[in-house]
Design an enzyme around this catalytic site. Structure first.
Site, mmCIF file in Angstrom:
data_model
loop_
_atom_site.group_PDB
_atom_site.id
_atom_site.type_symbol
_atom_site.label_atom_id
_atom_site.label_comp_id
_atom_site.label_asym_id
_atom_site.label_seq_id
_atom_site.Cartn_x
_atom_site.Cartn_y
_atom_site.Cartn_z
ATOM 1 N N ARG A 92 -1.155 6.358 17.787
ATOM 2 C CA ARG A 92 -1.668 6.822 16.498
ATOM 3 C C ARG A 92 -2.265 8.214 16.657
ATOM 4 N NH1 ARG A 92 0.769 2.959 15.296
ATOM 5 N NH2 ARG A 92 0.190 1.148 14.058
ATOM 6 N N TYR B 279 0.847 -1.207 0.000
ATOM 7 C CA TYR B 279 0.000 0.000 0.000
ATOM 8 C C TYR B 279 0.879 1.253 0.000
ATOM 9 C CZ TYR B 279 -3.446 3.213 2.279
ATOM 10 O OH TYR B 279 -4.281 4.243 2.625
ATOM 11 N N THR C 190 -3.882 11.223 8.508
ATOM 12 C CA THR C 190 -3.564 10.163 9.477
ATOM 13 C C THR C 190 -4.760 9.195 9.513
ATOM 14 O OG1 THR C 190 -4.503 11.540 11.200
ATOM 15 C CG2 THR C 190 -2.115 11.664 10.892
#
Ligand code: NAP
Ligand code: GDP
Length: 342
Positions: free
Chosen positions: A216, A144, A172
């Site tokens: 994250r 990817y 993000t």
């Protein structure tokens, strides 16, 4: 001048959010529909963009002057780990068809969508727009990542050889209504919403994959939608731009799981399956460039049901509200949501 804005991937998480913002913000306002604009949202049933002929027919049908290109084979960590070649090939085909057809159809502006997954694994943090090609991506999603990196390379080549106005956005981790809630293939937030929902409904264990320690940055789809609309109207440069909350707004997977538990109202305990992968430990991205360009951005006023302040998604209360919105959408749409059950 009248413009026709074609959004590929218009049936997905980010495409639906752009449609929502365009249709619900006041007409003529910064993020609302302008009088001279026609917006067209297409999914894979309109054209399979892996196929050049179907892509060409779609451009002939809609004659877009502007394209926001979101369509992609998209998945969370476990989907990416399992199908690296498929992610590489499908995304290369889709992107090449869109970029080349935008060139042959003299599209005035094309914004493609990358991801912070494209950045190198071993790199100095925070990530910024200059670091995309400075080392190999994390092994878990190299298919990817390389396909998406190539879009940046192609954008520069199309500009140099043909003067095309092509650029790209780097979001993000995104979440919101209309996400893909597949238990195995989705990203972490929709995956955990689905798992926690089932645990509450069926009294089964709620198990979070990995250690819960990775970090994250998350962005709510409707905030991201506004940033794409801003880019379409105000950003004209081939260099990509990171669309993100601040680099200091990282959240651990455990914090996500805790927030999901609250959003769903799950009363039981949960465990971590540490035999499963953690993926990249962190990938904090800087939004300095975005903030320096977006200028007098008016933050969305916080009201119940109106989610949270832009760029304040990680304020725990606001993050929870946004999650509740996503969780509620999932519960309300369980029969039709993408859950992998069909
Ligand atoms: P999504 O919800 O999975 O939607 C994917 C979209 O692409 C759908 O509209 C799908 O159409 C379309 N599509 C897939 N294969 C296609 C094909 N062969 N031909 C035509 N259309 C095709 O994905 P998303 O989360 O909205 O992602 C949008 C963009 O953001 C992607 O470029 C992705 O790489 C990027 N991004 C996403 C995240 C995230 O956390 N979700 C993070 C960073 C970047 P159908 O549904 O009609 O089949
Ligand atoms: P990434 O940001 O591209 O790695 O994508 P994800 O949204 O898939 O997040 C992956 C992180 O969440 C990893 O640390 C996983 O171990 C963790 N995680 C915990 N539970 C889940 C789950 O149910 N699905 C996914 N995709 N990740 C999970």
């Amino acid at each position: 001048m009248a413009s026709v804005i074609l959004v590929t991937g218009g049936s997905g998480l980010v495409g639906k959010a752009i449609q929502h913002v365009i249709e619900n913000e006041p007409a003529g306002s910064r993020f609302g529909k302008k009088e001279n604009e026609t917006w067209i949202f297409v999914g894979s049933s309109d054209a399979d963009l892996r196929d050049p002929e179907q892509t060409r027919k779609m451009y002939e049908k809609y004659q877009p002057t502007h394209v926001i290109h979101l369509a992609a084979l998209v998945g969370g960590l476990f989907h990416n780990m399992k199908y690296k070649l498929t992610f590489l090939r499908e995304n290369i085909l889709i992107n090449d068809n869109i970029l080349h057809t935008s060139y042959t159809h003299k599209t005035q502006k094309l914004i493609s969508c990358l991801s912070t997954c494209v950045f190198p694994d071993k790199v100095e943090y925070p990530l910024d727009e200059h670091k995309i090609h400075s080392g190999p991506p994390h092994d878990s999603n190299f298919g990817y990542a390389h396909a998406k990196r190539l879009v940046d390379v192609q954008n520069h080549a199309y500009k140099e050889e043909f003067g095309c106005n092509f650029t790209s956005a780097i979001p993000t981790n995104v979440f919101g209504p209309h996400d893909n809630y597949d238990l195995e293939h989705s990203h972490v937030i929709p995956g955990l919403i689905h798992k926690c929902y089932l645990a509450k409904k069926n009294g089964t264990p709620f198990v979070v994959s990995g250690t819960g320690k990775p970090l994250r940055q998350f962005i709510y789809s409707r905030d991201l939608a506004k940033l794409f609309i801003w880019m379409l109207r105000e950003y004209d440069d081939v260099e990509p731009i990171i669309l993100s909350v601040g680099e200091d707004e990282e959240v651990s997977i455990k914090q996500v799981a805790d927030a999901v538990v609250q959003a769903i109202g799950f009363q039981g305990n949960y465990t971590f399956d540490t035999t499963r992968a953690d993926g990249q430990f962190r990938k904090p991205a800087s939004n300095k460039k975005l903030l320096s360009l977006i200028g007098d951005f008016t933050f969305t006023p916080f009201e119940p049901g109106n989610y949270y302040l832009l760029f304040d998604v990680m304020n725990p209360d606001n993050f929870l509200l946004a999650l509740m919105e996503s969780a509620k959408w999932f519960a309300d749409n369980y029969d039709n949501a993408r859950t992998g059950k069909k």
